[in-house]
Design an enzyme around this catalytic site. Structure first.
Site, PDB file in Angstrom:
ATOM      1  CB  THR A 131      -0.887  -0.006   1.265  1.00  0.00           C
ATOM      2  OG1 THR A 131      -1.446   1.277   1.463  1.00  0.00           O
ATOM      3  CG2 THR A 131      -0.086  -0.336   2.516  1.00  0.00           C
ATOM      4  CG  ASP A 132      -1.117   4.984  -1.048  1.00  0.00           C
ATOM      5  OD1 ASP A 132      -1.719   4.322  -0.171  1.00  0.00           O
ATOM      6  OD2 ASP A 132      -1.671   5.901  -1.693  1.00  0.00           O
ATOM      7  CD  GLU A 133      -3.620   3.262   4.052  1.00  0.00           C
ATOM      8  OE1 GLU A 133      -3.616   3.247   5.283  1.00  0.00           O
ATOM      9  OE2 GLU A 133      -4.623   2.990   3.370  1.00  0.00           O
ATOM     10  CE1 TYR A 156      -3.190  -2.811   5.608  1.00  0.00           C
ATOM     11  CE2 TYR A 156      -3.287  -0.471   5.098  1.00  0.00           C
ATOM     12  CZ  TYR A 156      -3.232  -1.786   4.675  1.00  0.00           C
ATOM     13  OH  TYR A 156      -3.211  -2.075   3.333  1.00  0.00           O
ATOM     14  CE  LYS A 160       0.359  -4.691   2.961  1.00  0.00           C
ATOM     15  NZ  LYS A 160       0.055  -6.042   2.399  1.00  0.00           N
TER      16      LYS A 160
HETATM   17  P1  NAD Z   1      -9.227  -7.855   2.102  1.00  0.00           P
HETATM   18  O1  NAD Z   1      -9.257  -7.539   3.549  1.00  0.00           O
HETATM   19  O2  NAD Z   1     -10.462  -7.627   1.275  1.00  0.00           O
HETATM   20  O3  NAD Z   1      -8.845  -9.395   1.888  1.00  0.00           O
HETATM   21  C1  NAD Z   1      -7.820 -10.020   2.615  1.00  0.00           C
HETATM   22  C2  NAD Z   1      -7.880 -11.516   2.322  1.00  0.00           C
HETATM   23  O4  NAD Z   1      -6.782 -12.139   3.019  1.00  0.00           O
HETATM   24  C3  NAD Z   1      -9.163 -12.188   2.819  1.00  0.00           C
HETATM   25  O5  NAD Z   1      -9.641 -13.096   1.845  1.00  0.00           O
HETATM   26  C4  NAD Z   1      -8.720 -12.918   4.082  1.00  0.00           C
HETATM   27  O6  NAD Z   1      -9.508 -14.083   4.357  1.00  0.00           O
HETATM   28  C5  NAD Z   1      -7.283 -13.274   3.730  1.00  0.00           C
HETATM   29  N1  NAD Z   1      -6.450 -13.470   4.926  1.00  0.00           N
HETATM   30  C6  NAD Z   1      -6.359 -12.652   6.014  1.00  0.00           C
HETATM   31  N2  NAD Z   1      -5.508 -13.186   6.917  1.00  0.00           N
HETATM   32  C7  NAD Z   1      -5.039 -14.338   6.371  1.00  0.00           C
HETATM   33  C8  NAD Z   1      -4.105 -15.316   6.818  1.00  0.00           C
HETATM   34  N3  NAD Z   1      -3.494 -15.233   8.008  1.00  0.00           N
HETATM   35  N4  NAD Z   1      -3.837 -16.366   6.003  1.00  0.00           N
HETATM   36  C9  NAD Z   1      -4.453 -16.482   4.795  1.00  0.00           C
HETATM   37  N5  NAD Z   1      -5.348 -15.582   4.336  1.00  0.00           N
HETATM   38  C10 NAD Z   1      -5.640 -14.519   5.111  1.00  0.00           C
HETATM   39  O7  NAD Z   1      -7.979  -7.070   1.518  1.00  0.00           O
HETATM   40  P2  NAD Z   1      -7.824  -6.281   0.136  1.00  0.00           P
HETATM   41  O8  NAD Z   1      -8.414  -4.935   0.262  1.00  0.00           O
HETATM   42  O9  NAD Z   1      -8.225  -7.169  -0.982  1.00  0.00           O
HETATM   43  O10 NAD Z   1      -6.237  -6.082   0.113  1.00  0.00           O
HETATM   44  C11 NAD Z   1      -5.400  -7.112  -0.413  1.00  0.00           C
HETATM   45  C12 NAD Z   1      -3.947  -6.664  -0.289  1.00  0.00           C
HETATM   46  O11 NAD Z   1      -3.758  -5.470  -1.025  1.00  0.00           O
HETATM   47  C13 NAD Z   1      -3.500  -6.374   1.145  1.00  0.00           C
HETATM   48  O12 NAD Z   1      -2.192  -6.872   1.308  1.00  0.00           O
HETATM   49  C14 NAD Z   1      -3.532  -4.861   1.232  1.00  0.00           C
HETATM   50  O13 NAD Z   1      -2.576  -4.387   2.155  1.00  0.00           O
HETATM   51  C15 NAD Z   1      -3.183  -4.472  -0.189  1.00  0.00           C
HETATM   52  N6  NAD Z   1      -3.711  -3.177  -0.643  1.00  0.00           N
HETATM   53  C16 NAD Z   1      -5.047  -2.901  -0.513  1.00  0.00           C
HETATM   54  C17 NAD Z   1      -5.545  -1.679  -0.967  1.00  0.00           C
HETATM   55  C18 NAD Z   1      -7.027  -1.336  -0.872  1.00  0.00           C
HETATM   56  O14 NAD Z   1      -7.416  -0.211  -1.183  1.00  0.00           O
HETATM   57  N7  NAD Z   1      -7.883  -2.259  -0.474  1.00  0.00           N
HETATM   58  C19 NAD Z   1      -4.680  -0.748  -1.566  1.00  0.00           C
HETATM   59  C20 NAD Z   1      -3.316  -1.069  -1.672  1.00  0.00           C
HETATM   60  C21 NAD Z   1      -2.860  -2.298  -1.229  1.00  0.00           C
HETATM   61  P1  TYD Z   2     -10.820   3.595   4.233  1.00  0.00           P
HETATM   62  O1  TYD Z   2     -11.750   3.092   3.180  1.00  0.00           O
HETATM   63  O2  TYD Z   2     -10.903   3.002   5.605  1.00  0.00           O
HETATM   64  O3  TYD Z   2      -9.344   3.463   3.621  1.00  0.00           O
HETATM   65  P2  TYD Z   2      -7.915   4.017   4.217  1.00  0.00           P
HETATM   66  O4  TYD Z   2      -8.102   4.440   5.614  1.00  0.00           O
HETATM   67  O5  TYD Z   2      -7.054   2.808   4.097  1.00  0.00           O
HETATM   68  O6  TYD Z   2      -7.522   5.131   3.300  1.00  0.00           O
HETATM   69  O7  TYD Z   2     -11.029   5.152   4.388  1.00  0.00           O
HETATM   70  C1  TYD Z   2     -10.867   6.024   3.295  1.00  0.00           C
HETATM   71  C2  TYD Z   2     -11.019   7.439   3.822  1.00  0.00           C
HETATM   72  O8  TYD Z   2     -12.371   7.630   4.252  1.00  0.00           O
HETATM   73  C3  TYD Z   2     -10.159   7.725   5.039  1.00  0.00           C
HETATM   74  O9  TYD Z   2      -9.702   9.088   4.966  1.00  0.00           O
HETATM   75  C4  TYD Z   2     -11.105   7.562   6.216  1.00  0.00           C
HETATM   76  C5  TYD Z   2     -12.438   7.989   5.646  1.00  0.00           C
HETATM   77  N1  TYD Z   2     -13.637   7.308   6.179  1.00  0.00           N
HETATM   78  C6  TYD Z   2     -14.733   8.076   6.608  1.00  0.00           C
HETATM   79  O10 TYD Z   2     -14.715   9.322   6.568  1.00  0.00           O
HETATM   80  N2  TYD Z   2     -15.839   7.409   7.062  1.00  0.00           N
HETATM   81  C7  TYD Z   2     -15.903   6.057   7.124  1.00  0.00           C
HETATM   82  O11 TYD Z   2     -16.945   5.496   7.587  1.00  0.00           O
HETATM   83  C8  TYD Z   2     -14.764   5.279   6.693  1.00  0.00           C
HETATM   84  C9  TYD Z   2     -14.781   3.791   6.757  1.00  0.00           C
HETATM   85  C10 TYD Z   2     -13.659   5.966   6.202  1.00  0.00           C
END
Ligand code: NAD
Ligand code: TYD
Length: 352
Positions: A131-133, A156, A160
């Site tokens: 992630t960019d975070e 989080y 990461k």
């Molecule tokens: P998500 O929470 O939707 O899915 C996570 C998956 O991992 C689930 O299917 C869960 O069952 C599985 N999991 C969790 N713990 C586990 C373990 N111990 N062993 C095996 N499986 C396990 O997550 P997502 O949003 O699809 O994100 C996927 C990846 O991409 C993550 O690594 C996250 O950091 C990264 N990422 C997400 C975003 C975003 O906006 N969602 C952006 C950048 C990077």
């Molecule tokens: P989120 O989807 O949790 O992603 P991240 O924190 O990883 O960026 O949140 C996106 C943005 O929205 C973040 O600035 C927090 C804000 N947010 C709200 O304002 N209300 C909400 O109910 C949630 C879940 C997030």
């Protein structure tokens, strides 16, 4: 690309989009999906692949080093795409231990298994999805590049960041063929309704309050999930081992604008609220998230210039596609909103 690819976390949001895109684009490919099925993992996301000889689901934990090692022994795995993680910032504030366990120890177990399986073979490719975070928070201007120093500020992002460092260390120390990607906020089908966009969709659809943290002016850089998956396939195929690639959509938006856009789309596409009010009237500014990062914005120049990747979906197209997908799949939201999620949600937000 023939052979087997180990996808971890393939039942989650990005993982299930990725597996579908991978098998559609590379029909000769075989996928082994290792997923622990936490609250965020839903095997029904990939129900269409049941019985497909190109797909095997393994219910298991990435922290189980022995189990992961056995999987490498059973399957001829030539690449790993590692999504499995705890992924929600608010949950990491409420309970950081699981984030350290899965994101740090789990990534370590997976790297170890890959190192042992591929030792001396010159084989393998380990794509670590991040992630960019990890870069921290930006002010009004500037962008994250691959050279931006790490400055994670939530449990989080810290977990990461630790996993990114481990992945790179395995490349430098053991020569493991690692690639790292750092992507901005994703949105689209199958995203769990604890994240901003599906949460606001679900509440606005049903006429519930729309919680906006702080002043609503925190900025995120949104990318449609299929564009992220396309970028990951690009890096898997053409990325240079040992390199990091930032992935982003060039779509910086303040949260309040996202919320208002979803309200407008639902007023147009869904039945009106019983009260007849416009959905934006449901917006409530609530107590801010502790340590809330102000702004994220990605400079995706490296992946654009070196690997010729660019996003295909504009934010306006993507958000309408996402809203239409959630409207067309009400059973999906009902299915994932089980008791454990509701309990968590009430604990976090019940007093707001
Ligand atoms: P998500 O929470 O939707 O899915 C996570 C998956 O991992 C689930 O299917 C869960 O069952 C599985 N999991 C969790 N713990 C586990 C373990 N111990 N062993 C095996 N499986 C396990 O997550 P997502 O949003 O699809 O994100 C996927 C990846 O991409 C993550 O690594 C996250 O950091 C990264 N990422 C997400 C975003 C975003 O906006 N969602 C952006 C950048 C990077
Ligand atoms: P989120 O989807 O949790 O992603 P991240 O924190 O990883 O960026 O949140 C996106 C943005 O929205 C973040 O600035 C927090 C804000 N947010 C709200 O304002 N209300 C909400 O109910 C949630 C879940 C997030």
């Amino acid at each position: 690309m023939g052979g087997s690819i180990l996808v971890t976390g393939g039942c989650g949001f990005i993982g299930s989009n990725f597996v579908q895109q991978l098998l559609a684009r590379q029909p000769a490919c075989r996928v082994v999906n290792l997923d622990a099925l936490t609250y965020a993992g839903n095997p029904n996301n990939l129900a269409a692949l049941e019985g497909d000889p190109r797909y095997r689901f393994v219910h298991g934990d990435i922290c189980d080093g022995e189990g992961v090692g056995r999987l490498f022994g059973e399957e001829s795995i030539h690449a790993v795409v590692h999504f499995a993680a705890e992924s929600h910032v608010d949950r990491s504030i409420a309970g950081p231990a699981e984030f350290v366990r899965t994101n740090v120890s789990g990534t370590f177990a997976l790297l170890e298994a890959a190192r042992r399986a591929w030792a001396g073979s010159g084989q393998g490719r380990f794509l670590h999805v991040s992630t960019d975070e990890v870069y921290g928070s930006l002010g009004e201007t500037g962008y994250f590049t691959e050279k931006t120093p790490y400055d994670p500020r939530s449990p989080y992002s810290a977990s990461k960041a630790a996993s990114d460092h481990l992945a790179r260390a395995y490349h430098h120390t053991y020569g493991l063929p690692v690639l790292v990607t750092n992507c901005s906020n994703n949105y689209g089908p199958y995203q769990f309704p604890e994240k901003l966009i599906p949460l606001i969709f679900n509440n606005a659809l049903h006429g519930r309050d729309l919680p906006v943290y702080g002043d609503g002016k925190n900025v995120r850089d949104w990318l449609y999930v299929e564009d992220h998956c396309d970028a990951l396939l690009t890096v898997l195929e053409r990325g240079v081992v040992g390199e990091t690639y930032n992935i982003g959509g060039n779509n910086e938006k303040p949260n309040i604008e996202i919320v208002e856009t979803i309200c407008g789309l639902l007023d147009r596409l869904a039945p009106p609220l019983a009260t007849g009010a416009a959905r934006r009237s449901l917006i409530r500014f609530v107590k801010d998230r502790p340590g809330h990062d102000r702004r994220y914005a990605i400079d995706a120049g490296k992946i654009r210039d070196r690997l010729a990747w660019a996003p295909a979906v504009t934010f306006e197209e993507g958000i309408e596609k996402a809203v239409r997908w959630y409207l067309d799949h009400p059973e999906w939201l009902v299915g994932v909103l089980d008791g454990s999620y509701r309990t968590y949600y009430e604990a976090m937000y019940g007093d707001r």
